[in-house]
Design a protein around this motif. Structure first.
Motif, short mmCIF file in Angstrom:
data_model
loop_
_atom_site.label_atom_id
_atom_site.label_comp_id
_atom_site.label_asym_id
_atom_site.label_seq_id
_atom_site.Cartn_x
_atom_site.Cartn_y
_atom_site.Cartn_z
N ASP A 91 56.34 37.55 57.57
CA ASP A 91 56.07 38.69 58.46
C ASP A 91 56.60 39.98 57.87
OD1 ASP A 91 54.81 37.03 60.26
OD2 ASP A 91 56.52 36.90 61.64
N ALA A 92 57.77 39.93 57.25
CA ALA A 92 58.34 41.13 56.62
C ALA A 92 57.48 41.58 55.44
CB ALA A 92 59.76 40.85 56.15
N VAL A 93 56.97 40.63 54.66
CA VAL A 93 56.10 40.98 53.54
C VAL A 93 54.81 41.61 54.06
CG1 VAL A 93 54.71 40.03 51.65
CG2 VAL A 93 57.06 39.28 51.96
N LYS A 94 54.22 41.04 55.10
CA LYS A 94 52.99 41.59 55.68
C LYS A 94 53.22 43.01 56.20
CE LYS A 94 51.15 37.18 57.23
NZ LYS A 94 50.88 36.35 58.42
N ASP A 95 54.35 43.21 56.90
CA ASP A 95 54.65 44.53 57.43
C ASP A 95 54.83 45.54 56.31
OD1 ASP A 95 54.54 43.55 60.00
OD2 ASP A 95 56.72 43.40 60.24
N GLY A 96 55.54 45.15 55.26
CA GLY A 96 55.74 46.04 54.12
C GLY A 96 54.44 46.37 53.42
N TYR A 97 53.59 45.39 53.26
CA TYR A 97 52.30 45.61 52.62
C TYR A 97 51.45 46.56 53.46
CZ TYR A 97 47.72 44.81 50.60
OH TYR A 97 46.50 44.99 50.02
N SER A 98 51.39 46.32 54.76
CA SER A 98 50.60 47.17 55.64
C SER A 98 51.12 48.60 55.64
CB SER A 98 50.62 46.62 57.06
OG SER A 98 50.01 45.37 57.11
N SER A 99 52.44 48.73 55.68
CA SER A 99 53.05 50.06 55.67
C SER A 99 52.71 50.81 54.39
CB SER A 99 54.56 49.93 55.82
OG SER A 99 55.19 51.17 55.69
N ARG A 100 52.84 50.14 53.27
CA ARG A 100 52.54 50.77 51.98
C ARG A 100 51.05 51.10 51.86
NH1 ARG A 100 53.79 54.29 48.33
NH2 ARG A 100 53.27 53.65 46.22
N ASP A 101 50.21 50.23 52.37
CA ASP A 101 48.77 50.46 52.33
C ASP A 101 48.41 51.72 53.13
OD1 ASP A 101 46.09 49.70 51.56
OD2 ASP A 101 45.80 49.04 53.65
N ARG A 102 48.98 51.84 54.34
CA ARG A 102 48.74 53.03 55.16
C ARG A 102 49.26 54.28 54.45
NH1 ARG A 102 50.50 49.55 59.14
NH2 ARG A 102 52.55 50.53 59.20
N GLU A 103 50.40 54.16 53.81
CA GLU A 103 51.00 55.27 53.09
C GLU A 103 50.08 55.74 51.96
OE1 GLU A 103 54.84 55.55 50.29
OE2 GLU A 103 55.24 54.73 52.29
N LEU A 104 49.54 54.81 51.21
CA LEU A 104 48.67 55.17 50.09
C LEU A 104 47.33 55.73 50.56
CD1 LEU A 104 49.34 52.15 47.72
CD2 LEU A 104 50.09 54.52 47.42
N ARG A 105 46.86 55.29 51.70
CA ARG A 105 45.60 55.79 52.23
C ARG A 105 45.76 57.12 52.95
NH1 ARG A 105 41.50 51.66 52.63
NH2 ARG A 105 42.36 49.68 51.95
N GLY A 106 47.00 57.53 53.18
CA GLY A 106 47.26 58.81 53.83
C GLY A 106 47.08 58.78 55.33
N GLU A 107 47.24 57.64 55.91
CA GLU A 107 47.06 57.49 57.36
C GLU A 107 48.36 57.75 58.08
OE1 GLU A 107 45.35 53.64 58.07
OE2 GLU A 107 43.60 54.11 56.92
N ASP A 145 61.30 26.65 58.78
CA ASP A 145 60.00 27.23 59.14
C ASP A 145 60.18 28.62 59.73
OD1 ASP A 145 57.12 27.10 59.53
OD2 ASP A 145 57.58 26.89 61.68
N ALA A 146 61.19 28.80 60.58
CA ALA A 146 61.44 30.10 61.19
C ALA A 146 61.80 31.14 60.13
CB ALA A 146 62.55 29.99 62.23
N ARG A 147 62.63 30.74 59.15
CA ARG A 147 63.00 31.67 58.08
C ARG A 147 61.81 32.04 57.21
NH1 ARG A 147 67.69 28.25 57.81
NH2 ARG A 147 66.73 27.17 56.07
N VAL A 148 60.95 31.08 56.92
CA VAL A 148 59.76 31.36 56.11
C VAL A 148 58.82 32.29 56.87
CG1 VAL A 148 57.67 30.33 55.14
CG2 VAL A 148 59.89 29.27 54.71
#
Length: 59
Positions: free
Chosen positions: A43-59, A35-38
């Motif tokens: 969390d890493a996928v969410k962070d990567g998605y959020s980071s890329r989303d901010r990058e594409l939006r120019g924030e 469960d901890a590994r999952v």
């Protein structure tokens, strides 16, 4: 139809195995580690998605 039946049997078998594992200390330890590994992965996928989303939006 056979594929759905096999999927259902597999899901039921998995649920039985997990239930039995939760009843032993070692099994509970294994499930907690998995469960901890999952959670770490999601969390890493969410962070990567959020980071890329901010990058594409120019924030």
């Amino acid at each position: 139809m056979r594929t759905i039946a096999l999927l259902a049997v597999g899901a039921i078998a998995g649920a039985v195995v997990v239930t039995r594992m939760q009843q032993t200390p070692k099994g509970k330890e294994i499930l907690d580690a998995a469960d901890a590994r999952v959670r770490e992965f999601t969390d890493a996928v969410k962070d990567g998605y959020s980071s890329r989303d901010r990058e594409l939006r120019g924030e």
